[in-house]
Structure formats: structure tokens, C-alpha cells
Scaffold this motif. Structure first.
Motif, PDB file in Angstrom:
ATOM      1  N   ALA A  57       0.054 -10.575  -2.780  1.00 15.53           N
ATOM      2  CA  ALA A  57       0.779  -9.306  -2.790  1.00 15.53           C
ATOM      3  C   ALA A  57       0.105  -8.280  -1.890  1.00 15.53           C
ATOM      4  O   ALA A  57       0.767  -7.488  -1.212  1.00 15.53           O
ATOM      5  CB  ALA A  57       0.873  -8.779  -4.213  1.00 15.53           C
ATOM      6  N   VAL A  58      -1.236  -8.287  -1.869  1.00 11.71           N
ATOM      7  CA  VAL A  58      -1.968  -7.345  -1.011  1.00 11.71           C
ATOM      8  C   VAL A  58      -1.726  -7.645   0.449  1.00 11.71           C
ATOM      9  O   VAL A  58      -1.576  -6.740   1.282  1.00 11.71           O
ATOM     10  CB  VAL A  58      -3.484  -7.405  -1.336  1.00 11.71           C
ATOM     11  N   GLU A  59      -1.668  -8.944   0.795  1.00 14.32           N
ATOM     12  CA  GLU A  59      -1.406  -9.322   2.189  1.00 14.32           C
ATOM     13  C   GLU A  59      -0.043  -8.823   2.654  1.00 14.32           C
ATOM     14  O   GLU A  59       0.126  -8.411   3.804  1.00 14.32           O
ATOM     15  CB  GLU A  59      -1.487 -10.848   2.330  1.00 14.32           C
ATOM     16  N   GLU A  60       0.925  -8.882   1.748  1.00 14.46           N
ATOM     17  CA  GLU A  60       2.263  -8.396   2.101  1.00 14.46           C
ATOM     18  C   GLU A  60       2.251  -6.903   2.404  1.00 14.46           C
ATOM     19  O   GLU A  60       3.025  -6.404   3.220  1.00 14.46           O
ATOM     20  CB  GLU A  60       3.231  -8.688   0.950  1.00 14.46           C
ATOM     21  N   GLN A  61       1.300  -6.176   1.733  1.00  9.76           N
ATOM     22  CA  GLN A  61       1.224  -4.747   1.956  1.00  9.76           C
ATOM     23  C   GLN A  61       0.626  -4.406   3.324  1.00  9.76           C
ATOM     24  O   GLN A  61       0.793  -3.295   3.817  1.00  9.76           O
ATOM     25  CB  GLN A  61       0.368  -4.099   0.865  1.00  9.76           C
ATOM     26  N   LYS A  62      -0.092  -5.356   3.924  1.00 12.60           N
ATOM     27  CA  LYS A  62      -0.757  -5.084   5.194  1.00 12.60           C
ATOM     28  C   LYS A  62       0.163  -5.229   6.408  1.00 12.60           C
ATOM     29  O   LYS A  62      -0.275  -5.079   7.553  1.00 12.60           O
ATOM     30  CB  LYS A  62      -1.966  -6.024   5.352  1.00 12.60           C
ATOM     31  N   TYR A 245       1.931  -6.076 -15.096  1.00 13.10           N
ATOM     32  CA  TYR A 245       1.720  -4.703 -14.616  1.00 13.10           C
ATOM     33  C   TYR A 245       1.063  -4.693 -13.238  1.00 13.10           C
ATOM     34  O   TYR A 245       1.400  -3.881 -12.372  1.00 13.10           O
ATOM     35  CB  TYR A 245       0.856  -3.923 -15.609  1.00 13.10           C
ATOM     36  N   GLN A 246       0.126  -5.610 -13.044  1.00 15.40           N
ATOM     37  CA  GLN A 246      -0.531  -5.704 -11.736  1.00 15.40           C
ATOM     38  C   GLN A 246       0.485  -6.073 -10.655  1.00 15.40           C
ATOM     39  O   GLN A 246       0.509  -5.477  -9.573  1.00 15.40           O
ATOM     40  CB  GLN A 246      -1.635  -6.773 -11.793  1.00 15.40           C
ATOM     41  N   THR A 247       1.323  -7.060 -10.965  1.00 14.63           N
ATOM     42  CA  THR A 247       2.337  -7.496 -10.003  1.00 14.63           C
ATOM     43  C   THR A 247       3.319  -6.369  -9.705  1.00 14.63           C
ATOM     44  O   THR A 247       3.708  -6.155  -8.551  1.00 14.63           O
ATOM     45  CB  THR A 247       3.094  -8.720 -10.563  1.00 14.63           C
ATOM     46  N   ALA A 248       3.715  -5.633 -10.753  1.00 20.54           N
ATOM     47  CA  ALA A 248       4.636  -4.508 -10.561  1.00 20.54           C
ATOM     48  C   ALA A 248       4.012  -3.432  -9.675  1.00 20.54           C
ATOM     49  O   ALA A 248       4.667  -2.884  -8.782  1.00 20.54           O
ATOM     50  CB  ALA A 248       5.023  -3.932 -11.920  1.00 20.54           C
ATOM     51  N   MET A 249       2.720  -3.169  -9.911  1.00 21.43           N
ATOM     52  CA  MET A 249       2.036  -2.138  -9.106  1.00 21.43           C
ATOM     53  C   MET A 249       1.956  -2.564  -7.652  1.00 21.43           C
ATOM     54  O   MET A 249       2.174  -1.758  -6.726  1.00 21.43           O
ATOM     55  CB  MET A 249       0.631  -1.919  -9.676  1.00 21.43           C
ATOM     56  N   ASP A 250       1.645  -3.831  -7.432  1.00 16.91           N
ATOM     57  CA  ASP A 250       1.603  -4.337  -6.049  1.00 16.91           C
ATOM     58  C   ASP A 250       2.975  -4.242  -5.393  1.00 16.91           C
ATOM     59  O   ASP A 250       3.094  -3.917  -4.210  1.00 16.91           O
ATOM     60  CB  ASP A 250       1.132  -5.804  -6.045  1.00 16.91           C
ATOM     61  N   ASN A 282      -8.751   1.158  -8.236  1.00 25.08           N
ATOM     62  CA  ASN A 282      -8.282   2.243  -9.087  1.00 25.08           C
ATOM     63  C   ASN A 282      -6.911   1.961  -9.665  1.00 25.08           C
ATOM     64  O   ASN A 282      -6.480   2.596 -10.615  1.00 25.08           O
ATOM     65  CB  ASN A 282      -8.220   3.554  -8.285  1.00 25.08           C
ATOM     66  N   ILE A 283      -6.174   1.034  -9.039  1.00 25.38           N
ATOM     67  CA  ILE A 283      -4.846   0.702  -9.520  1.00 25.38           C
ATOM     68  C   ILE A 283      -4.936  -0.337 -10.637  1.00 25.38           C
ATOM     69  O   ILE A 283      -4.348  -0.194 -11.681  1.00 25.38           O
ATOM     70  CB  ILE A 283      -3.982   0.171  -8.357  1.00 25.38           C
ATOM     71  N   PHE A 284      -5.719  -1.357 -10.396  1.00 26.75           N
ATOM     72  CA  PHE A 284      -5.832  -2.385 -11.424  1.00 26.75           C
ATOM     73  C   PHE A 284      -7.120  -3.175 -11.217  1.00 26.75           C
ATOM     74  O   PHE A 284      -7.430  -3.547 -10.091  1.00 26.75           O
ATOM     75  CB  PHE A 284      -4.634  -3.327 -11.365  1.00 26.75           C
ATOM     76  N   LYS A 285      -7.843  -3.394 -12.279  1.00 27.61           N
ATOM     77  CA  LYS A 285      -9.084  -4.150 -12.208  1.00 27.61           C
ATOM     78  C   LYS A 285      -8.867  -5.514 -12.841  1.00 27.61           C
ATOM     79  O   LYS A 285      -8.592  -5.614 -14.028  1.00 27.61           O
ATOM     80  CB  LYS A 285     -10.209  -3.412 -12.943  1.00 27.61           C
ATOM     81  N   MET A 286      -9.011  -6.548 -12.057  1.00 26.62           N
ATOM     82  CA  MET A 286      -8.885  -7.906 -12.577  1.00 26.62           C
ATOM     83  C   MET A 286     -10.173  -8.284 -13.287  1.00 26.62           C
ATOM     84  O   MET A 286     -11.261  -8.055 -12.770  1.00 26.62           O
ATOM     85  CB  MET A 286      -8.596  -8.881 -11.436  1.00 26.62           C
TER      86      MET A 286
END
Length: 474
Positions: A57-62, A245-250, A282-286
């Protein structure tokens, strides 16, 4: 042929287990490592799957591709601003929830939970089974409703002195009740065990107080706490919720960035705070899995238990001599003494042996060679014997050395000691035994077979011989 029934003393069996403490400890350690490793491996696979999904999901944001053009806002541009603002608001609220929620901060792999089970007794409330069942269901429903009530949450906050929003306390309490059942279950979770216990105490006090109030309004009934259990568990549902929730935030961040990529700088300025520069931490800690103490302790107990069971089974079904007292109690032989073959015992073994023999002063346990020879000398004098025969089922080098020492001592006393091999299988030794008559058995714990030992005693009696007694190498 006479048949002997082995009578194994419970005390001897317990000491047998105690003296095998090294094997028990080793088995407990092995099982603790295996159980912990299997639990950790399973948790790590779950964690890695969540991590890969997060990184994807983070890669998609880049992905970039901004096309910023300065111009006046059109209807389409105003719609974009509204969509981005709405998305940003949802993302900020989600982020604040993740940062403030106690439930979201709990390690789903090691969740402390206290479970309460209550029973509603109302046998005399109404006549008729159906009427009573409906009444009980109504009572259960009222308790379930109360457990999500602001009044109870306030009681918990006052009791625990926690400075958090009531909604974050409410989501830490779970209530379950099956349809038609007069039992309902409460689960309370919290990352700190002391606070968790305070919360549960507040819940129990509040329920008892509410029960009195409810009885005045709906009729008499009995609220009984039938079980209370504290444990540490792997909460799959909580882990899934945290991952959702993590997936939704991403997803929010990815969509927000996509909207920004087609907006002008004026539109972006209109939106306000951007989510793009916020730290992912700060958004989500795994939460990475850790070594489970519960499974480690469980492995220790399972390993130790299995080792003890195996030791007991070997002792019960072993075909070789296991205990010194068997020669006295089962075969009715006199014990001249026992010799300790393991001179290099560790300190703990020596201490255990000392404790075990503390009450056995009359049984000649762990005696010296000098005492054994003295017993033999006095026996020969009392019976006017000048010749004795020593044999055993297992005459190895260690036993031959013992026999030589006995020979040397008894020769000084004028008694000839003749030795032989196992008379069950050696014809020369059998002839000597039949000639000398007076026999002493030299047997070894863990080596002398019961079958040969019993056959040995039968042969001596068959040829009119006498078993003067026995010497045991333990």
C-alpha cells in the motif's frame, strides 16, 4: 515353580522420578523451545503477511505524476476540493482514533483478558417454563444493555482514575449471551494487568448494584458469578480489526495523493493540511510478534509431564531390577548392603540421596565394602560356614572387582569364597553352587533381569542350596 509378584513402593517410584531430574529438565527445556518456536513462527507468518500488505500500500502511495496548473476554480475543481477535504477529514479522524484508542494499542498476539461468567437465577419469578425463560431473557438483555451504558463507563473511570474518553473504555468490554441461555459472559481487556483488575472489580461492583435496582423494577432474581478467569491470548479478531484500520488509512492516503496529483496549488492551499508528509509511524504502528511466555511455560509443563510418564512406564514395565527393596520385599532375601557405583554424583544428587536414605538406617543403603564384609563374616560364624559361593545374573568387570575384595577379606577370616558366572547359563557355575550350597547373590540395579534372577533362586532351592542374602550395586 514359585511365582513372584512385584510390589513396587509408591515412595520408591517417586524417588525414581526425582533422581531422573536431569532427563525431566532436559525434556522440559526441549518442549519449551519447540512450543515457543512454533507459536512464534505462526505469529511471524501472520505479521509478515500484514507487513507485505502494508508495504504494498505504501508503494502505491509513492506513485507521482503531479500536473499543477494555476487557474480559477471551475465547478469540477470545486468538486475536487470538496472530495479531497472530505477524504482528509475521514483520514484525520481515523488517525486520531488509532492514536487515542486503547484497544488499537493492545498487542493482539499477547492480549491480557479477564473473563466473567454470570448466571441469572429466577426460578420463582413466574409460573410456567416459557414465561420464566422469557423473563430471564429480558433480564439478560437489560444487563447486556447496562454493560454499554454511560453510567457503568463512568464507574470504571472513577475507579481506575483513567483520563481517557468514555468511548475508548466501552470498546474494551465485550458481552456474549446465547439465545435462550440464562448465562452471559463478559470479557474485559487492557494492556496493563493492574488497571485491568481494577476495571473488572469496578464492573462486578456496578453489576451487583444494578442488580438490586433491576430487581425492584422487573422482579426478584439472583445474579451469580460462576466463573472468573484471567489469561493471555492471541486475539485474531483484534488483529484483523487493526489490520483493517491500517489498510483503510493507507487507502485514504493513496486516494488523497491521487486527488492532489490533478489539483492546482490554489486548490491544495484551499484544502489545508496535507496527509502526504505525515510519518507512517504516526498513522499506524505495526506490532511485531514476541516470544510467548504462555507457550514457553506450557511447553515446560508438557515436557516435564511426558518425561515423568515415560520414566514411570519404564519403571513399571522394565524387565531388569529397578529397586533395592524388591530383593527384600519381593524375593524375601537378606540384604547385606548396597554399593553406590556412581561415585561422581553431582551435588544435587548427593543431597537427594542423603534425604532419601535419612529414614533408612536399618536397610544398609549405600553401605561401604567394609560393612558388607563384616556382615558376611558374622553370618558365616553364626552358621559355622567355611565356604560360600557368590554368583549373579550379570558378572561384569565391576562385579568381579567387588568379589575379589570380598575374597581377600574373607580369606583372612578363614572363609573360602568361590565365585561363578550366571548359574542359569553356565554349567560349571551350577555344579559349584550345587556343591557349596550356601550362595550369595550379587545383583546390579538396571542390569539384572528379573527372569534370570527368579530362575537363579529357583535353581538354588532345587539343588537344596541356601540363599544367604544379597549384595546390590545401585
Amino acid at each position: 515353580m514359585e511365582k513372584w509378584n512385584r510390589n513396587i513402593s509408591i515412595k520408591e517410584l517417586i524417588w525414581k522420578v526425582i533422581f531422573e531430574w536431569k532427563k525431566i529438565v532436559l525434556c522440559a527445556i526441549i518442549f519449551a523451545v519447540i512450543a515457543t518456536a512454533l507459536r512464534y513462527s505462526k505469529d511471524m507468518r501472520t505479521y509478515e503477511a500484514a507487513k507485505i500488505k502494508h508495504e504494498k500500500a505504501v508503494e502505491e502511495q509513492k506513485e507521482t505524476g503531479l500536473s499543477i496548473i494555476e487557474e480559477n476554480f471551475s465547478v469540477e475543481e470545486l468538486q475536487q476540493i470538496q472530495d479531497a477535504s472530505a477524504l482528509q477529514k475521514i483520514a484525520i479522524e481515523t488517525r486520531e482514533y488509532l492514536e487515542s484508542s486503547i484497544l488499537m494499542s493492545i498487542n493482539s498476539f499477547q492480549e491480557d483478558v479477564i473473563t466473567l461468567e454470570y448466571y441469572i437465577g429466577a426460578q420463582n419469578a413466574y409460573e410456567g417454563e416459557d414465561t420464566r425463560e422469557n423473563y430471564v431473557q429480558d433480564i439478560v438483555y437489560m444487563y447486556k444493555k447496562y454493560l454499554k451504558n454511560e453510567e457503568l463507563i463512568k464507574e470504571i473511570l472513577d475507579s481506575t482514575k483513567l483520563d481517557i474518553e468514555p468511548r475508548y473504555i466501552e470498546e474494551l468490554i465485550f458481552v456474549y449471551a446465547e439465545q435462550g441461555s440464562s448465562i452471559f459472559t463478559i470479557e474485559v481487556v487492557y494492556p496493563d494487568k493492574e488497571v485491568l483488575e481494577d476495571m473488572v472489580s469496578a464492573v462486578k461492583v456496578a453489576l451487583n448494584s444494578y442488580g438490586e435496582t433491576l430487581a425492584q423494577k422487573m422482579g426478584s432474581h439472583e445474579l451469580v458469578l460462576i466463573a472468573e478467569n484471567a489469561s493471555v491470548r492471541v486475539d485474531v479478531n483484534l488483529g484483523k480489526r487493526q489490520l483493517d484500520y491500517q489498510t483503510a488509512m493507507d487507502s485514504y492516503r493513496s486516494k488523497f495523493k491521487t486527488l492532489k496529483s490533478v489539483m492546482t496549488s490554489a486548490q491544495i492551499a484551499k484544502i489545508g493540511e496535507s496527509l502526504e508528509n505525515e510519518s507512517e509511524e504516526n498513522i499506524f504502528k505495526m506490532q511485531s510478534p514476541s516470544i510467548s511466555k504462555v507457550y514457553m511455560i506450557l511447553g515446560v509443563f508438557v515436557g516435564a509431564f511426558l518425561a515423568i510418564v515415560v520414566i514411570i512406564c519404564f519403571a513399571l514395565f522394565e524387565t531388569r531390577l529397578q529397586f533395592v527393596n524388591e530383593m527384600v520385599e519381593t524375593y524375601q532375601l537378606r540384604l547385606f548392603g548396597t554399593l553406590d557405583r556412581d561415585k561422581k554424583r553431582v551435588a544435587l544428587d548427593r543431597l537427594l540421596l542423603k534425604i532419601k536414605n535419612r529414614g533408612d538406617k536399618g536397610k544398609l543403603t549405600n553401605t561401604t565394602m567394609k560393612i558388607i564384609c563384616t556382615n558376611l563374616e558374622l553370618t558365616c560364624k553364626n552358621l559355622s560356614l567355611d565356604r560360600i559361593f557368590i554368583t549373579g545374573t550379570v558378572m561384569n568387570a565391576a562385579e568381579q572387582k567387588i568379589v575379589e575384595e570380598i575374597k581377600e577379606y574373607m580369606a583372612k577370616m578363614g572363609v573360602e569364597v568361590v565365585t561363578g558366572e550366571n548359574i542359569c547359563y553356565d554349567e560349571t557355575s551350577l555344579r559349584i553352587m550345587a556343591e557349596v550350597k550356601n550362595t550369595i547373590l550379587l545383583e546390579q540395579i538396571g542390569a539384572s533381569p528379573y527372569r534370570d534372577l527368579e530362575k537363579e533362586i529357583e535353581l538354588i532351592k532345587e539343588y537344596d542350596g541356601t540363599v544367604l542374602g544379597c549384595i546390590i550395586i545401585a
